[in-house]
Design a protein around this motif. Structure first.
Motif, mmCIF file in Angstrom:
data_model
loop_
_atom_site.group_PDB
_atom_site.id
_atom_site.type_symbol
_atom_site.label_atom_id
_atom_site.label_comp_id
_atom_site.label_asym_id
_atom_site.label_seq_id
_atom_site.Cartn_x
_atom_site.Cartn_y
_atom_site.Cartn_z
ATOM 1 N N VAL A 1 5.396 -7.525 8.388
ATOM 2 C CA VAL A 1 4.806 -6.347 7.726
ATOM 3 C C VAL A 1 5.401 -5.121 8.370
ATOM 4 N N LEU A 2 5.919 -4.220 7.551
ATOM 5 C CA LEU A 2 6.585 -3.012 8.027
ATOM 6 C C LEU A 2 5.908 -1.792 7.451
ATOM 7 N N ILE A 3 6.016 -0.688 8.181
ATOM 8 C CA ILE A 3 5.532 0.622 7.717
ATOM 9 C C ILE A 3 6.754 1.507 7.540
ATOM 10 N N TYR A 4 6.949 1.989 6.321
ATOM 11 C CA TYR A 4 8.086 2.852 6.013
ATOM 12 C C TYR A 4 7.602 4.259 5.715
ATOM 13 N N LEU A 5 8.406 5.249 6.145
ATOM 14 C CA LEU A 5 8.216 6.642 5.725
ATOM 15 C C LEU A 5 9.300 6.936 4.704
ATOM 16 N N ILE A 6 8.883 7.144 3.441
ATOM 17 C CA ILE A 6 9.813 7.363 2.333
ATOM 18 C C ILE A 6 9.913 8.860 2.088
ATOM 19 N N LYS A 7 11.196 9.303 2.035
ATOM 20 C CA LYS A 7 11.443 10.714 1.773
ATOM 21 C C LYS A 7 12.005 10.857 0.363
ATOM 22 N N LYS A 8 11.487 11.833 -0.373
ATOM 23 C CA LYS A 8 11.906 12.050 -1.755
ATOM 24 C C LYS A 8 12.933 13.162 -1.794
ATOM 25 N N THR A 9 14.058 12.854 -2.394
ATOM 26 C CA THR A 9 15.087 13.868 -2.614
ATOM 27 C C THR A 9 15.049 14.269 -4.072
ATOM 28 N N LYS B 1 5.249 21.725 2.621
ATOM 29 C CA LYS B 1 6.002 21.774 1.374
ATOM 30 C C LYS B 1 6.762 20.471 1.130
ATOM 31 N N LYS B 2 7.121 19.752 2.199
ATOM 32 C CA LYS B 2 7.867 18.511 2.058
ATOM 33 C C LYS B 2 6.888 17.365 1.916
ATOM 34 N N ILE B 3 7.074 16.577 0.843
ATOM 35 C CA ILE B 3 6.169 15.472 0.559
ATOM 36 C C ILE B 3 6.860 14.174 0.946
ATOM 37 N N TYR B 4 6.081 13.319 1.703
ATOM 38 C CA TYR B 4 6.550 12.002 2.131
ATOM 39 C C TYR B 4 5.582 10.958 1.613
ATOM 40 N N PHE B 5 5.993 9.720 1.687
ATOM 41 C CA PHE B 5 5.138 8.595 1.299
ATOM 42 C C PHE B 5 5.124 7.584 2.441
ATOM 43 N N LEU B 6 3.879 7.262 2.908
ATOM 44 C CA LEU B 6 3.710 6.193 3.888
ATOM 45 C C LEU B 6 3.410 4.913 3.130
ATOM 46 N N TYR C 1 -8.346 6.886 3.632
ATOM 47 C CA TYR C 1 -9.183 5.731 3.959
ATOM 48 C C TYR C 1 -8.623 4.444 3.338
ATOM 49 N N SER C 2 -8.025 4.570 2.153
ATOM 50 C CA SER C 2 -7.412 3.377 1.555
ATOM 51 C C SER C 2 -6.286 2.846 2.450
ATOM 52 N N PHE C 3 -5.486 3.733 2.978
ATOM 53 C CA PHE C 3 -4.384 3.324 3.869
ATOM 54 C C PHE C 3 -4.941 2.715 5.152
ATOM 55 N N ILE C 4 -6.003 3.362 5.724
ATOM 56 C CA ILE C 4 -6.600 2.854 6.974
ATOM 57 C C ILE C 4 -7.250 1.506 6.726
ATOM 58 N N ALA D 1 0.860 -1.199 0.000
ATOM 59 C CA ALA D 1 0.000 0.000 0.000
ATOM 60 C C ALA D 1 0.882 1.229 0.000
ATOM 61 N N LEU D 2 0.325 2.328 -0.588
ATOM 62 C CA LEU D 2 1.116 3.551 -0.738
ATOM 63 C C LEU D 2 0.169 4.735 -0.667
ATOM 64 N N THR D 3 0.570 5.775 0.099
ATOM 65 C CA THR D 3 -0.199 7.022 0.151
ATOM 66 C C THR D 3 0.760 8.169 0.368
ATOM 67 N N GLY D 4 0.502 9.291 -0.275
ATOM 68 C CA GLY D 4 1.345 10.463 -0.096
ATOM 69 C C GLY D 4 0.863 11.296 1.066
ATOM 70 N N VAL D 5 1.764 11.749 1.928
ATOM 71 C CA VAL D 5 1.432 12.505 3.132
ATOM 72 C C VAL D 5 2.402 13.664 3.289
#
Length: 887
Positions: A49-57, A33-38, A109-112, A22-26
């Motif tokens: 099962v892991l939850i990652y916070l992805i940071k875009k450079t 201004k900073k966009i992350y991906f959960l 809601y998709s992530f939840i 699963a993927l959602t932008g947060v």
């Protein structure tokens, strides 16, 4: 989002064996201004099962933070009264709360929903709590097939696939399939042709199978016919066998009857043979010939031939008595009668043998008693050997051994009678032996009452006081008011004997021990052989053993160890103690007698007996125990003698003469110590005993010297202590006794202190006027007057000093010193000794010290007056030398 998901899967997760689910932008609430991906990711390796916070450079994506799904506790959707909002919160185990804002409500809601579905799985360790989320947004497993599919995908397969069973082809099936496909090249392109060909081949195979079945039916029918014929032949054979069994039935019964009768006859024959053998064995075992019975009851026991016949018949009787027969045979009347006869014969022979041996003991004792006493002589000091008696009795040793086995009561009584006869004889012999030893040592001054060997054993009590009286008369504790002259009398008497006489006593004791030991050991060995006194179980433990035809000491094994000797000694010791009951009291009486004459005898006995006891090989033997008891009594006599010397020193009184001189107990100690050192010079085992008493006696002399010096009023106590400590120090230095080294040094110190005290008291100040003058000078100096100004004092002027020096001339000094020398001679008891020279030398040193002190005071207080004494130190030394030489 699909392209972003593919990029993340390829660049971030794939190389770690992880799969994006699963993927959602947060964005963060304050940093929009900073966009992350959960992302929700499944690790294919450990199925976590892991939850990652992805940071875009600018150029790539990277993992900024990570959490395990099991650490997630609360999901807050933030859908309250204010309406729906894309904001939500995640709460983890470590109380960390993260707030996020999704790009849209659908993404949130998709992530939840993914979290809801994962939380509801059985594999989830715990449930996640969802807060402020509308129920319609939480899609369950049944309501959302898409999520179900995705979730099942995270496990690598669907639930339907799990339920299906799949069976793989075997290797043979796979090879057949490949061969079939290789034969039909068109099967891949034309399935209908392939199917048609397969159908033809199946039909062909079916027709072949039918033909084979029909052919095999004919063979089966032939086989059945063969089996039927075999059954018929078998029936015929069974009928024939049954006929044969009927014919043999009667014959078998006859044969069985014959066999039974033959077995009974054989058993009867075997029983008769066994009974005959058993009866023959029984008769052989219990048989006792009338001739043997007559030999035992009427045979001659006085000749060797008769004794040999008795021994042979006794062996036969013993074998019959100890016959090993079956217990059930003992109930036979013939066996019982025979055993009664054997027991009666055994009892009669035992009584006859015992009576004969008792008479023989009495006869031999009476025959050799006086002869043995005449053998004892004063010159040789030897005891008679009882070998004539032993040799006469050794012939009966096998019979005594037989008696011990078969009648222990009579054997014990016989052994007791022998001990009594021998005890009486040895008592007489030891009495004469010790009396003659006393007579020899006294040189004829002490003699036995009768010159011929006495028949009455009370003669000892007539010639000497009883042991009890002598013990009481010599007891220190019994005479608390013992005279202090005891030590003097004892030591004076000891000094009267020469060294050769003391050595004669020591040699006599050694000869006595050398005479006693062989007699006791010979008697002990005879008793062991004659009465069969052995270690361990008695001979009854082996009832079939026959007695020997001659005395056999061979069972005294030469290889027996010390333990066996010790056990044997413990068994023989009671018998030897009763037989030699007179040895210990006679020896103790001998030791006590000479202890009363002089305590030094006890010292000689102590040394000699100690050496004798310690040199014994068998410490558990009768002799070792007896000597040990005697040694204890001798040790008590020695301690009593030394205690009496100590008491005599402690109770010594000051002499009544005008001059005390060297006390008598010091001179006697010198004599005693020399004698004791001569006695104990090789007695290493007893050295500690005499050393202990040495110390006690010297300490007692120290105290006695000080006490007598105070009690004697005619002689100065300084000169008493000086003379006695000087003599004692010289004595200890001459003796060179190692244990008295500390006492020697202490005597020297006390001697030096006494010398200083005497010189200080009686030498005084020969230059009295000068000493008084300079005492006044010292007082002035002490008051503060300078030493150089003393000459200006009227009482201490130079003229006054010259006047006093003029009066103290050498003539006056010599006159005073001569008076002093006469006074020293008057005080000392023995002018011929070197003690006066020692005192005179000490006085000379004291005079020189006073001379130098006065000279130093003159030089200090009158430096320029040119005043000196009228005589020099050399003049003083000449005067002292002249006075000493003139006397």
């Amino acid at each position: 989002m699909t392209s972003i998901g593919l990029s993340l899967q390829k660049d971030v997760f794939q190389h770690n064996n992880e799969r994006l689910m699963a993927l959602t932008g947060v964005t963060k609430p304050h940093k929009k201004k900073k966009i992350y991906f959960l992302t929700i990711v499944l690790n294919d390796s450990n199925r976590n099962v892991l939850i990652y916070l992805i940071k875009k450079t600018d150029q790539y994506y990277r993992k900024h933070k990570s959490w395990s799904l099991s650490d997630l506790r609360v999901v807050d959707a933030k859908c309250g009264h204010s309406g729906e909002t894309p904001e939500f919160e995640l709460h983890f185990n470590n109380k960390q709360i993260y707030k996020w804002i999704a790009n849209s409500l659908d993404d949130k809601y998709s992530f939840i929903q993914w979290l809801t579905r994962l939380s509801s799985q059985k594999s989830s360790p715990q449930r996640i709590q969802f807060l402020n989320a509308p129920k319609e947004s939480l899609v369950s497993q049944q309501e959302s097939p898409e999520i179900k599919t995705l979730v099942n995908g995270q496990n690598g397969h669907s639930e339907e696939a799990d339920e299906e069973s799949y069976q793989a082809l075997t290797a043979r099936e796979e090879a057949d399939l490949e061969r079939l496909l290789s034969q039909c090249e068109f099967t891949i392109h034309n399935a209908e042709a392939f199917t048609e060909q397969l159908t033809k081949e199946v039909n062909s195979m079916d027709s072949i199978n039918i033909q084979n079945i029909m052919a095999s039916e004919q063979r089966v029918l032939g086989l059945m016919q063969t089996l039927h014929n075999a059954i018929e032949e078998t029936s015929k054979l069974e009928n024939r066998i049954s006929h044969y069994e009927t014919l043999l039935k009667n014959v078998r019964e006859v044969v069985l009857q014959v066999e039974q009768k033959e077995a009974i006859v054989q058993i009867q024959n075997d029983n008769n043979n066994k009974l005959l053998i058993e009866l023959q064995y029984l008769i052989q075992q219990l048989n006792f010939d009338k001739r043997d019975e007559d030999v035992l009851l009427e045979g001659d026991l006085t000749t060797k031939y008769g004794i040999a016949l008795c021994i042979q018949s006794a062996n036969v009787l013993q074998k019959a008595l100890n016959a090993n027969i079956h217990p059930s045979l003992s109930y036979m009347s013939a066996v019982q009668d025979q055993r009664k006869l054997l027991d009666k014969t055994c009892t009669k022979f035992s009584s006859r043998l015992s009576h004969h041996l008792n008479n023989l003991f009495s006869h031999l004792t009476n025959q050799y008693s006086d002869q043995f006493l005449t053998i004892i002589s004063r010159e040789e000091l030897t005891l008679p050997v009882h070998s004539p008696i032993h040799n006469m009795l050794r012939t009966y040793s096998p019979l005594v051994k037989w008696l011990k086995i078969n009648d222990n009561e009579i054997f014990t009584h016989l052994m007791k009678n022998y001990k009594n006869f021998q005890n009486t004889q040895y008592e007489r012999e030891f009495g004469v032996f010790f009396e003659l030893a006393k007579e020899r040592l006294s040189g004829g001054r002490y003699s036995v009452a009768n010159t011929t060997p006495p028949q009455n054993m009370d003669y000892k009590r007539k010639t000497l006081p009883s042991s009890d009286n002598r013990r009481n008369s010599g007891s220190i504790t019994g005479t608390p008011n013992m005279s202090s002259d005891y030590f003097e009398t004892s030591s004076t008497r000891s000094s009267e004997f020469s060294l050769s006489e003391w050595e004669e006593f020591d040699n006599c004791v050694d000869r006595m021990l050398s005479a006693i030991d062989p007699i006791c050991l010979s008697e002990q060995q005879f008793c062991i052989d004659f009465f069969d006194l052995e270690i361990g179980p008695t001979i009854q433990s082996n009832p079939n053993q026959s007695i020997c035809s001659s005395p056999s000491p061979s069972h005294q094994s030469q290889s027996s160890n010390e333990t066996q000797d010790s056990k044997r000694s413990e068994q023989i010791r009671p018998m030897m103690s009763e037989m030699f009951a007179a040895l210990e009291p006679e020896f103790i009486s001998f030791a006590t007698f000479y202890d009363k004459l002089d305590g030094l005898y006890s010292m000689y006995l102590l040394v000699r007996l100690t050496h004798h006891v310690l040199s014994a090989q068998d410490t558990a033997s009768f002799l070792s125990k007896s000597y040990g008891n005697i040694l204890i009594q001798v040790k008590r006599n020695f301690d009593r003698f030394m205690l009496s010397q100590q008491i005599s020193i402690e109770e010594s009184k000051a002499p009544k003469s005008a001059k005390c001189g060297v006390l008598s107990f010091i001179k006697r100690f010198e004599i005693f110590a020399k004698q004791a050192e001569n006695i104990f010079k090789n007695a290493v085992q007893r050295r500690t005993d005499i050393d202990r008493w040495y110390t006690i006696l010297v300490r007692s002399m120290f105290e006695a010297i000080n006490r007598i010096a105070k009690d004697h009023h005619k002689t100065p106590q300084e000169i008493i202590r000086l003379e006695n400590y000087h003599y004692l120090h010289n004595t200890l230095s001459t003796l060179k006794i190692s244990c008295l080294e500390n006492e020697r040094k202490e005597a020297k110190n006390r001697y030096n202190e006494s010398l200083k005290d005497y010189v200080k008291r009686y030498f005084g100040r020969p230059l009295e006027k000068l000493n008084i003058f300079f005492e006044g000078v010292q007082q002035k100096v002490a008051q503060g007057v300078k030493a150089e100004e003393i000459g200006y004092q009227l009482a201490f002027s130079k003229q006054e000093l010259r006047k006093i020096i003029k009066d103290c001339n050498l003539k006056e000094v010599k006159k005073g010193l001569e008076d002093m020398y006469r006074k020293v001679e008057k005080h000392t008891c023995e002018p011929t000794t070197t003690l006066i020279q020692v005192i005179w030398r000490s006085m000379q040193e004291e005079f020189i010290i006073q001379y130098k002190t006065i000279q130093e005071m003159i030089e200090r207080c009158y430096p320029d007056a040119n005043i000196t004494l009228l005589f020099t130190i050399d003049d003083v030394l000449n005067v002292f030398s002249e006075i000493a030489q003139s006397h």
